[in-house]
Design a protein around this motif. Structure first.
Motif, PDB file in Angstrom:
ATOM      1  N   THR A  51       0.840  -1.240   0.149  1.00 52.40           N
ATOM      2  CA  THR A  51      -0.050   0.126  -0.091  1.00 52.40           C
ATOM      3  C   THR A  51       0.837   1.394  -0.062  1.00 52.40           C
ATOM      4  OG1 THR A  51      -1.808  -1.143   1.255  1.00 52.40           O
ATOM      5  CG2 THR A  51      -1.826   1.523   1.377  1.00 52.40           C
ATOM      6  N   THR A  52       2.017   1.165   0.593  1.00 55.04           N
ATOM      7  CA  THR A  52       2.862   2.509   0.890  1.00 55.04           C
ATOM      8  C   THR A  52       3.391   2.614  -0.499  1.00 55.04           C
ATOM      9  OG1 THR A  52       3.171   2.095   3.104  1.00 55.04           O
ATOM     10  CG2 THR A  52       4.835   3.503   2.003  1.00 55.04           C
ATOM     11  N   VAL A  53       3.898   1.431  -1.175  1.00 53.51           N
ATOM     12  CA  VAL A  53       4.675   1.580  -2.412  1.00 53.51           C
ATOM     13  C   VAL A  53       3.758   2.144  -3.589  1.00 53.51           C
ATOM     14  CG1 VAL A  53       5.933   0.441  -4.286  1.00 53.51           C
ATOM     15  CG2 VAL A  53       6.336  -0.329  -1.820  1.00 53.51           C
ATOM     16  N   ARG A  54       2.310   1.781  -3.414  1.00 48.66           N
ATOM     17  CA  ARG A  54       1.396   2.066  -4.448  1.00 48.66           C
ATOM     18  C   ARG A  54       1.281   3.655  -4.203  1.00 48.66           C
ATOM     19  NH1 ARG A  54      -1.502  -2.675  -2.908  1.00 48.66           N
ATOM     20  NH2 ARG A  54      -1.486  -4.122  -4.346  1.00 48.66           N
ATOM     21  N   THR A  55       1.068   4.029  -2.787  1.00 52.85           N
ATOM     22  CA  THR A  55       1.059   5.539  -2.477  1.00 52.85           C
ATOM     23  C   THR A  55       2.134   6.360  -3.312  1.00 52.85           C
ATOM     24  OG1 THR A  55      -0.246   5.072  -0.607  1.00 52.85           O
ATOM     25  CG2 THR A  55       0.821   7.262  -0.872  1.00 52.85           C
ATOM     26  N   ASP A  56       3.325   5.840  -3.011  1.00 56.74           N
ATOM     27  CA  ASP A  56       4.679   6.473  -3.466  1.00 56.74           C
ATOM     28  C   ASP A  56       4.653   6.481  -5.262  1.00 56.74           C
ATOM     29  OD1 ASP A  56       5.804   6.705  -1.094  1.00 56.74           O
ATOM     30  OD2 ASP A  56       7.092   5.047  -1.248  1.00 56.74           O
ATOM     31  N   ASN A  57       4.194   5.329  -5.639  1.00 60.91           N
ATOM     32  CA  ASN A  57       3.797   5.398  -7.201  1.00 60.91           C
ATOM     33  C   ASN A  57       2.958   6.400  -7.793  1.00 60.91           C
ATOM     34  OD1 ASN A  57       5.987   3.803  -7.979  1.00 60.91           O
ATOM     35  ND2 ASN A  57       4.440   2.277  -9.115  1.00 60.91           N
ATOM     36  N   ALA A  58       1.812   6.590  -6.950  1.00 66.31           N
ATOM     37  CA  ALA A  58       0.930   7.628  -7.297  1.00 66.31           C
ATOM     38  C   ALA A  58       1.533   9.050  -7.453  1.00 66.31           C
ATOM     39  CB  ALA A  58      -0.275   7.683  -6.311  1.00 66.31           C
ATOM     40  N   SER A  59       2.420   9.156  -6.180  1.00 66.60           N
ATOM     41  CA  SER A  59       3.136  10.402  -6.096  1.00 66.60           C
ATOM     42  C   SER A  59       4.132  10.608  -7.487  1.00 66.60           C
ATOM     43  CB  SER A  59       3.885  10.679  -4.675  1.00 66.60           C
ATOM     44  OG  SER A  59       3.110  10.600  -3.664  1.00 66.60           O
ATOM     45  N   LEU A  60       4.713   9.455  -7.493  1.00 67.96           N
ATOM     46  CA  LEU A  60       5.992   9.639  -8.671  1.00 67.96           C
ATOM     47  C   LEU A  60       5.258   9.768  -9.919  1.00 67.96           C
ATOM     48  CD1 LEU A  60       8.137   6.689  -7.766  1.00 67.96           C
ATOM     49  CD2 LEU A  60       8.773   9.061  -7.662  1.00 67.96           C
ATOM     50  N   SER A  61       3.956   9.170 -10.131  1.00 67.86           N
ATOM     51  CA  SER A  61       3.214   9.712 -11.532  1.00 67.86           C
ATOM     52  C   SER A  61       2.782  11.176 -11.439  1.00 67.86           C
ATOM     53  CB  SER A  61       1.931   8.755 -11.389  1.00 67.86           C
ATOM     54  OG  SER A  61       1.043   9.010 -12.235  1.00 67.86           O
ATOM     55  N   ALA A  62       2.590  11.752 -10.462  1.00 68.44           N
ATOM     56  CA  ALA A  62       2.332  13.285 -10.405  1.00 68.44           C
ATOM     57  C   ALA A  62       3.637  13.895 -10.727  1.00 68.44           C
ATOM     58  CB  ALA A  62       1.606  13.585  -8.960  1.00 68.44           C
ATOM     59  N   VAL A  63       4.684  13.457 -10.135  1.00 71.08           N
ATOM     60  CA  VAL A  63       5.941  14.021 -10.575  1.00 71.08           C
ATOM     61  C   VAL A  63       6.439  14.017 -12.138  1.00 71.08           C
ATOM     62  CG1 VAL A  63       8.482  13.727 -10.223  1.00 71.08           C
ATOM     63  CG2 VAL A  63       6.962  13.651  -8.136  1.00 71.08           C
ATOM     64  N   LYS A  64       5.952  12.772 -12.530  1.00 75.08           N
ATOM     65  CA  LYS A  64       6.069  12.445 -13.902  1.00 75.08           C
ATOM     66  C   LYS A  64       5.252  13.446 -14.980  1.00 75.08           C
ATOM     67  CE  LYS A  64       6.189   8.548 -17.425  1.00 75.08           C
ATOM     68  NZ  LYS A  64       5.902   7.254 -17.467  1.00 75.08           N
ATOM     69  N   ASP A  65       4.239  13.816 -14.483  1.00 74.98           N
ATOM     70  CA  ASP A  65       3.267  14.563 -15.043  1.00 74.98           C
ATOM     71  C   ASP A  65       3.784  16.035 -15.088  1.00 74.98           C
ATOM     72  OD1 ASP A  65       1.562  12.580 -15.559  1.00 74.98           O
ATOM     73  OD2 ASP A  65       0.093  13.002 -13.988  1.00 74.98           O
ATOM     74  N   SER A  66       4.403  16.604 -13.776  1.00 77.58           N
ATOM     75  CA  SER A  66       4.963  17.855 -13.653  1.00 77.58           C
ATOM     76  C   SER A  66       6.290  17.962 -14.392  1.00 77.58           C
ATOM     77  CB  SER A  66       5.489  17.737 -12.075  1.00 77.58           C
ATOM     78  OG  SER A  66       6.327  19.112 -11.952  1.00 77.58           O
ATOM     79  N   LEU A  67       7.156  16.935 -14.517  1.00 72.40           N
ATOM     80  CA  LEU A  67       8.118  16.896 -15.425  1.00 72.40           C
ATOM     81  C   LEU A  67       7.833  17.140 -16.760  1.00 72.40           C
ATOM     82  CD1 LEU A  67      10.259  14.069 -13.957  1.00 72.40           C
ATOM     83  CD2 LEU A  67      10.962  16.700 -14.048  1.00 72.40           C
ATOM     84  N   GLY A  68       6.557  16.439 -17.370  1.00 72.02           N
ATOM     85  CA  GLY A  68       6.003  16.638 -18.694  1.00 72.02           C
ATOM     86  C   GLY A  68       5.858  17.973 -18.842  1.00 72.02           C
ATOM     87  N   LEU A  69       5.142  18.625 -17.889  1.00 74.08           N
ATOM     88  CA  LEU A  69       4.585  20.193 -18.089  1.00 74.08           C
ATOM     89  C   LEU A  69       5.827  20.787 -18.278  1.00 74.08           C
ATOM     90  CD1 LEU A  69       1.440  19.975 -15.697  1.00 74.08           C
ATOM     91  CD2 LEU A  69       1.635  20.079 -18.217  1.00 74.08           C
ATOM     92  N   GLY A  70       6.866  20.760 -17.317  1.00 72.98           N
ATOM     93  CA  GLY A  70       8.060  21.588 -17.591  1.00 72.98           C
ATOM     94  C   GLY A  70       8.881  21.367 -18.786  1.00 72.98           C
ATOM     95  N   SER A  71       9.012  19.984 -19.123  1.00 73.33           N
ATOM     96  CA  SER A  71       9.688  19.840 -20.438  1.00 73.33           C
ATOM     97  C   SER A  71       8.888  20.675 -21.546  1.00 73.33           C
ATOM     98  CB  SER A  71       9.541  18.272 -20.761  1.00 73.33           C
ATOM     99  OG  SER A  71      10.238  18.143 -21.809  1.00 73.33           O
ATOM    100  N   SER A  72       7.823  20.399 -21.650  1.00 75.98           N
ATOM    101  CA  SER A  72       6.942  21.200 -22.594  1.00 75.98           C
ATOM    102  C   SER A  72       7.341  22.919 -22.419  1.00 75.98           C
ATOM    103  CB  SER A  72       5.239  20.874 -22.200  1.00 75.98           C
ATOM    104  OG  SER A  72       4.419  21.726 -23.428  1.00 75.98           O
ATOM    105  N   ALA A  73       6.963  23.302 -21.097  1.00 74.58           N
ATOM    106  CA  ALA A  73       7.290  24.608 -21.138  1.00 74.58           C
ATOM    107  C   ALA A  73       8.842  25.146 -21.546  1.00 74.58           C
ATOM    108  CB  ALA A  73       7.205  25.130 -19.702  1.00 74.58           C
ATOM    109  N   VAL A  74       9.671  24.430 -21.315  1.00 69.14           N
ATOM    110  CA  VAL A  74      11.044  24.521 -21.684  1.00 69.14           C
ATOM    111  C   VAL A  74      11.382  24.421 -23.128  1.00 69.14           C
ATOM    112  CG1 VAL A  74      13.280  23.761 -21.550  1.00 69.14           C
ATOM    113  CG2 VAL A  74      12.169  23.858 -19.577  1.00 69.14           C
TER     114      VAL A  74
END
Length: 462
Positions: A51-74
Motif C-alpha cells: 500500500t505504501t509503495v502504491r502511494t509512492d507510485n501515485a506521487s511519482l506519477s504526479a512528479v512525472k506529469d509535472s516533469l512533462g509539463l516542465g519539459s513542454s514549457a522549456v
C-alpha cells in the motif's frame, strides 16, 4: 453403535467440505483478483508495504506529469529563443546593409521594424500551460510572476516517513526577453555561504548512503568555520563526538551528519561564538552548505580544514582532507535594485535604444555611421545573451529529460516490488482451483452417502 459411526462419518464429511470450501473461496479470490494478498487479513505486513509503495507510485506519477509539463514549457521557450536568434541575425545583416553608401535607411528601417514586430509576437506567443517565460510582467502588482520557476523533479520518503520533493529551477529573470515592468526591480540581500565540492553521499566518508564513524574505522571530520574573520567554531565528527548523537556509528546518515554539525554550532559559546549565525544544510545537489542566517554584504564565511587528532584519519565530506586548506566562500550582498527589463527591451546606455526600439531612419553622415556600428555591436551582444539563455534552457531540458527517465524506471521497479509481495501465480492457482472443485464434489457426495447411511439405520427401528 452403528448409528454413532454413521453420525461420525457425516460430521467428518461436513468438516472436510467446510475446509475445502474455505480453500476454494481463497483460491477463487486469488484467481479473480490476480493477488494472493488483496487485504490486510491475507498478510498484514505485505499489504502495508504494498500500500505504501502504491502511494509512492501515485506521487511519482504526479512528479512525472509535472516533469512533462516542465519539459513542454522549456521546449516552447527554447523554440521561441531559437527563432528570435535567427531574427536577430537578420536584423544585424540589415544594419550592416544600412552601412553601405547610398542605401535608403528609411526603407531598411521598415524591414527592421517588421523583424522587431515578429520577435515580439514570437515572445508573446511562447506560452505553455499558461506560462510565458520570454515576455513577462515583473511589476509588483502582478502576483503571478515568479523570477524562478520550479519544476517538481523528484519524490522521496525518508525512513522516518518524512516526505520531500526535489526541484529543477528555471531562472526566468535571466532568460526573459521583454518585461512590461518599467521600474527597477528589487534585488534581495543574499547570505554568505560555502558549499562542499560534491554531494555528501558521493564523498569518501560515505559508502552505500551511510558513513562509518565507529571507533574501529578511525574516521574523523575536522574543520573550522570562520565567520567574518573574527568568529570561529571547530566542527569535529568522530566516534567520540557522535557517540550519543547517532543511532548507529557504523551507519551514520546524512541527516545525522547535518544534525551533529548544527548541534555543535548551537553548543558554541563565548564572544567568538557562531551560535545562531551559521547553519548547515544540503543543497539541491546534495552538497553540504554552510550559510549565514542573515543576509548582508559584510558577511563572509570560510571553512579551514584541520588535521586529524589522535590516531584518526581525515575523511572528506566535500571540503577536502588537506589540513590547512581554506575553502573560501562567496560574500553576502546587500539589498539593491536592478533593471527589470528583458534582454530585448533594455535600453542601452550608449545608444539610448533597446533592440526592440532601434530606429535608423534618421541616421546620416559620419555620425550616423558611427551610431550604426554601435547598434551592430549592441545586436551582437543581444545575440550572445539570447544564446546564453538558450544554453541554460538546454541544460534544464537535459536535466528534466534525465529525471523523467529515472522516475519512469523507479515506477516500474516499484510495480515489480508490489508484484513480488502481493501478486498470485495465476496458473498455479487456476490448477489448484480445479483440484479443489473436484474435491468439493467428492466431499458433497461423501456427505450425502454418510447422511444416507444414517437414514438406512434408522429405518430398521420403524
Amino acid at each position: 453403535m452403528t448409528s454413532l459411526l454413521t453420525n461420525n462419518a457425516a460430521m467428518t464429511a461436513l468438516t472436510t467440505l467446510k475446509s475445502i470450501n474455505t480453500q476454494l473461496d481463497m483460491t477463487s479470490n486469488r484467481v479473480s483478483t490476480g493477488q494472493r494478498v488483496s487485504s490486510a487479513a491475507d498478510n498484514a505486513a505485505y499489504w502495508s508495504i504494498a500500500t505504501t509503495v502504491r502511494t509512492d507510485n501515485a506521487s511519482l506519477s504526479a512528479v512525472k506529469d509535472s516533469l512533462g509539463l516542465g519539459s513542454s514549457a522549456v521546449d516552447t521557450t527554447y523554440n521561441g529563443l531559437n527563432s528570435i536568434i535567427t531574427d536577430l541575425q537578420n536584423m544585424r545583416a540589415k544594419l550592416q546593409t544600412a552601412l553601405q553608401p547610398g542605401v535608403d535607411r528609411a526603407k531598411v528601417q521598415t524591414e527592421i521594424t517588421a523583424i522587431q514586430s515578429k520577435m515580439k509576437a514570437t515572445a508573446d506567443s511562447s506560452v505553455s500551460s499558461g506560462q510565458n517565460w520570454l515576455s513577462v510582467d515583473s511589476s509588483a502588482s502582478n502576483t503571478a510572476y515568479q523570477a524562478t520557476q520550479s519544476v517538481i523533479a523528484g519524490f522521496s520518503r525518508a525512513t522516518n516517513g518524512t516526505i520531500s520533493y526535489s526541484k529543477i529551477n528555471v531562472e526566468v529573470s535571466n532568460i526573459k526577453l521583454y518585461d512590461v515592468n518599467a521600474a527597477s526591480a528589487s534585488v534581495p540581500a543574499t547570505e554568505a555561504q560555502v558549499a562542499g565540492s560534491t554531494s555528501l553521499t558521493g564523498t569518501s566518508a560515505f559508502t552505500a548512503g551511510t558513513a562509518d564513524f565507529s571507533a574501529a574505522s578511525g574516521k574523523q571530520v575536522n574543520f573550522t568555520i570562520n565567520l567574518n574573520g573574527s568568529k570561529t567554531q571547530n566542527i569535529k565528527l568522530d566516534a567520540t563526538t557522535l557517540g550519543a548523537a547517532v543511532k548507529d556509528l557504523a551507519k551514520v546518515t546524512t541527516d545525522e551528519v547535518l544534525s551533529a554539525i548544527n548541534n555543535q554550532i548551537a553548543a558554541s559559546t563565548g564572544a567568538n561564538s557562531v551560535k545562531g549565525l551559521v547553519a548547515a544544510s544540503l543543497d539541491t545537489q546534495g552538497r553540504i552548505v554552510l550559510k549565514t542566517t542573515t543576509a548582508a554584504a559584510a558577511s563572509t564565511i570560510n571553512v579551514d580544514v584541520v588535521a586529524a587528532t589522535g590516531t584518526n584519519t581525515l575523511v572528506d565530506i566535500g571540503f577536502g582532507t588537506t589540513a590547512g586548506t581554506a575553502v573560501v566562500a562567496g560574500k553576502g550582498t546587500d539589498a539593491g535594485t536592478s533593471n527589470a527589463k528583458g534582454i530585448l527591451d533594455t535600453v542601452d546606455g550608449t545608444t539610448s535604444q533597446s533592440i526592440n526600439s532601434i530606429n535608423i531612419s534618421a541616421l546620416s553622415g559620419t555620425t550616423g555611421d558611427a551610431t550604426l556600428a554601435t547598434l551592430i555591436s549592441q545586436v551582437d551582444k543581444a545575440i550572445s545573451s539570447v544564446t546564453n539563455a538558450g544554453t541554460k534552457l538546454g541544460a534544464n531540458k537535459t536535466q528534466i529529460d534525465g529525471q523523467k527517465t529515472f522516475v519512469d524506471t523507479l515506477m516500474k521497479a516499484n510495480d515489480r516490488t508490489i508484484g513480488i509481495l502481493v501478486d498470485a501465480d495465476v496458473e498455479e492457482e487456476s490448477t489448484k482451483l480445479k483440484a479443489l472443485q473436484t474435491q468439493q464434489q467428492l466431499a458433497v457426495q461423501a456427505l450425502s452417502i454418510a447422511n444416507g447411511a444414517s437414514a438406512n439405520v434408522l429405518s430398521l427401528f420403524r
